[in-house]
Design a protein around this motif. Structure first.
Motif, mmCIF file in Angstrom:
data_model
loop_
_atom_site.group_PDB
_atom_site.id
_atom_site.type_symbol
_atom_site.label_atom_id
_atom_site.label_comp_id
_atom_site.label_asym_id
_atom_site.label_seq_id
_atom_site.Cartn_x
_atom_site.Cartn_y
_atom_site.Cartn_z
ATOM 1 N N LEU A 1 0.837 -1.192 0.000
ATOM 2 C CA LEU A 1 0.000 0.000 0.000
ATOM 3 C C LEU A 1 0.878 1.250 0.000
ATOM 4 C CD1 LEU A 1 -2.611 -0.999 2.751
ATOM 5 C CD2 LEU A 1 -2.988 -0.993 0.274
ATOM 6 N N PHE A 2 0.511 2.220 -0.813
ATOM 7 C CA PHE A 2 1.152 3.538 -0.757
ATOM 8 C C PHE A 2 0.060 4.551 -0.461
ATOM 9 C CE2 PHE A 2 2.954 7.548 -1.959
ATOM 10 C CZ PHE A 2 4.291 7.439 -1.605
ATOM 11 N N ILE A 3 0.166 5.158 0.710
ATOM 12 C CA ILE A 3 -0.884 6.053 1.205
ATOM 13 C C ILE A 3 -0.278 7.420 1.482
ATOM 14 C CG2 ILE A 3 -2.537 6.454 3.088
ATOM 15 C CD1 ILE A 3 -2.517 3.322 3.434
ATOM 16 N N VAL A 4 -0.961 8.451 1.036
ATOM 17 C CA VAL A 4 -0.535 9.820 1.299
ATOM 18 C C VAL A 4 -1.460 10.432 2.351
ATOM 19 C CG1 VAL A 4 -0.097 12.107 0.338
ATOM 20 C CG2 VAL A 4 0.301 10.065 -1.072
ATOM 21 N N ILE A 5 -0.865 10.968 3.393
ATOM 22 C CA ILE A 5 -1.607 11.687 4.428
ATOM 23 C C ILE A 5 -1.336 13.174 4.237
ATOM 24 C CG2 ILE A 5 -2.024 11.955 6.906
ATOM 25 C CD1 ILE A 5 -2.536 9.139 5.940
ATOM 26 N N THR A 6 -2.384 13.961 4.133
ATOM 27 C CA THR A 6 -2.179 15.377 3.868
ATOM 28 C C THR A 6 -3.057 16.252 4.740
ATOM 29 O OG1 THR A 6 -2.050 17.047 2.113
ATOM 30 C CG2 THR A 6 -3.905 15.517 2.006
ATOM 31 N N SER A 7 -2.642 17.510 4.836
ATOM 32 C CA SER A 7 -3.427 18.498 5.568
ATOM 33 C C SER A 7 -4.491 19.127 4.678
ATOM 34 C CB SER A 7 -2.505 19.602 6.097
ATOM 35 O OG SER A 7 -1.753 20.177 5.026
ATOM 36 N N HIS A 8 -4.234 19.158 3.382
ATOM 37 C CA HIS A 8 -5.139 19.821 2.439
ATOM 38 C C HIS A 8 -5.144 19.055 1.117
ATOM 39 C CE1 HIS A 8 -3.871 22.965 5.272
ATOM 40 N NE2 HIS A 8 -5.026 23.560 5.022
ATOM 41 N N LYS A 9 -6.331 18.782 0.585
ATOM 42 C CA LYS A 9 -6.495 18.181 -0.730
ATOM 43 C C LYS A 9 -6.918 19.269 -1.730
ATOM 44 C CE LYS A 9 -8.177 13.530 0.506
ATOM 45 N NZ LYS A 9 -9.314 12.602 0.281
ATOM 46 N N PRO A 10 -6.364 19.232 -2.927
ATOM 47 C CA PRO A 10 -6.830 20.181 -3.937
ATOM 48 C C PRO A 10 -8.219 19.800 -4.433
ATOM 49 C CG PRO A 10 -5.284 18.643 -4.913
ATOM 50 C CD PRO A 10 -5.308 18.342 -3.439
ATOM 51 N N THR A 11 -8.985 20.793 -4.819
ATOM 52 C CA THR A 11 -10.333 20.547 -5.341
ATOM 53 C C THR A 11 -10.424 20.817 -6.836
ATOM 54 O OG1 THR A 11 -10.972 22.809 -4.729
ATOM 55 C CG2 THR A 11 -11.414 21.063 -3.125
ATOM 56 N N SER A 12 -9.348 21.347 -7.410
ATOM 57 C CA SER A 12 -9.340 21.626 -8.840
ATOM 58 C C SER A 12 -7.896 21.795 -9.303
ATOM 59 C CB SER A 12 -10.147 22.901 -9.138
ATOM 60 O OG SER A 12 -9.549 24.019 -8.481
ATOM 61 N N GLY A 13 -7.730 21.973 -10.614
ATOM 62 C CA GLY A 13 -6.409 22.268 -11.156
ATOM 63 C C GLY A 13 -5.544 21.046 -11.381
ATOM 64 N N ASN A 14 -4.281 21.304 -11.747
ATOM 65 C CA ASN A 14 -3.353 20.224 -12.090
ATOM 66 C C ASN A 14 -3.061 19.301 -10.918
ATOM 67 O OD1 ASN A 14 -3.121 21.094 -14.711
ATOM 68 N ND2 ASN A 14 -1.225 22.230 -14.395
ATOM 69 N N ALA A 15 -2.993 19.845 -9.707
ATOM 70 C CA ALA A 15 -2.690 19.003 -8.545
ATOM 71 C C ALA A 15 -3.774 17.934 -8.365
ATOM 72 C CB ALA A 15 -2.572 19.860 -7.288
#
Length: 220
Positions: free
Chosen positions: A167-181
């Motif tokens: 498994l490769f899991i990313v934990i983040t503080s903020h997810k993008p809602t649009s755009g290239n990211a």
């Protein structure tokens, strides 16, 4: 005491003060930790150190959340995987291991650690308070495309260098809602480079991640 140990201690103090286990207000917890960290390490003046300190603080935030709500998941912090060039500054942020018996030819079976999951943390504050004024910080967490690209590169090292079963899991503080990211994250999820991208302030997403890891620990 090392800076990282101090950060972990700070996160635990904030968790206790907010009664985190009962109210589960993960966003308030994260924001309060970042506020305390900015004050403690004078990040209003030392802006060059800001990214590194916030990154370390986010790892400490994740550790405290997991220990508070999911103590059965044992996270190994800063784990070297030399066969895929994850050593030194490039170590995996976290891994989850499972002990298994392995036999080499006619030799007696020995216990070895099998990597079940590699967890990448990508988190930072979205504001800082300096001289009583709130200043918004641009592109926190996975909103920044360069951050997404780095996570994709690390995922490729794991999936193609070790095994696609990990498994490769990313934990983040903020997810993008649009755009290239967001587009790149969607592609990484669709192609199974990422198994999950988890918003650390979303308790349901954390539960889903833990369920996935528990299943692998049981059946792998």
């Amino acid at each position: 005491m090392s800076r990282f140990k101090e950060l972990v201690q700070l996160t635990k103090e904030v968790a206790n003060a907010l009664n985190l286990k009962q109210n589960r207000n993960l966003k308030k917890f994260m924001d309060k930790v970042f506020e305390r960290v900015a004050e403690r390490f004078n990040l209003c003046r030392d802006f060059q150190a800001r990214a590194k300190v916030y990154g370390d603080a986010f790892e400490a935030i994740f550790i405290t959340i997991m220990e508070t709500f999911f103590p059965d998941i044992k996270l190994i912090h800063q784990y070297e995987i030399s066969e895929i060039c994850m050593i030194g500054e490039g170590k995996a942020d976290f891994v989850v291991l499972k002990e298994e018996n392995k036999k080499w030819g006619n030799l007696k079976a020995e216990k070895v650690d099998k990597i079940i999951a590699v967890i990448e943390t990508k988190g930072s504050a979205d504001y800082i308070i300096c001289n009583g004024k709130r200043i918004e910080l641009p592109r926190p967490g996975m909103v920044r495309t360069d951050t997404v690209k780095k996570a994709i590169s690390n995922a490729a090292q794991v999936k193609y260098g070790l095994s696609t079963d990990i498994l490769f899991i990313v934990i983040t503080s903020h997810k993008p809602t649009s755009g290239n990211a967001k587009c790149m994250i969607d592609l990484a999820l669709k192609s199974k480079l990422f198994d999950m991208v988890v918003d650390v302030t979303n308790f349901n997403e954390l539960k889903e991640m833990v369920s996935m890891i528990r299943k692998r620990l049981k059946f792998s």
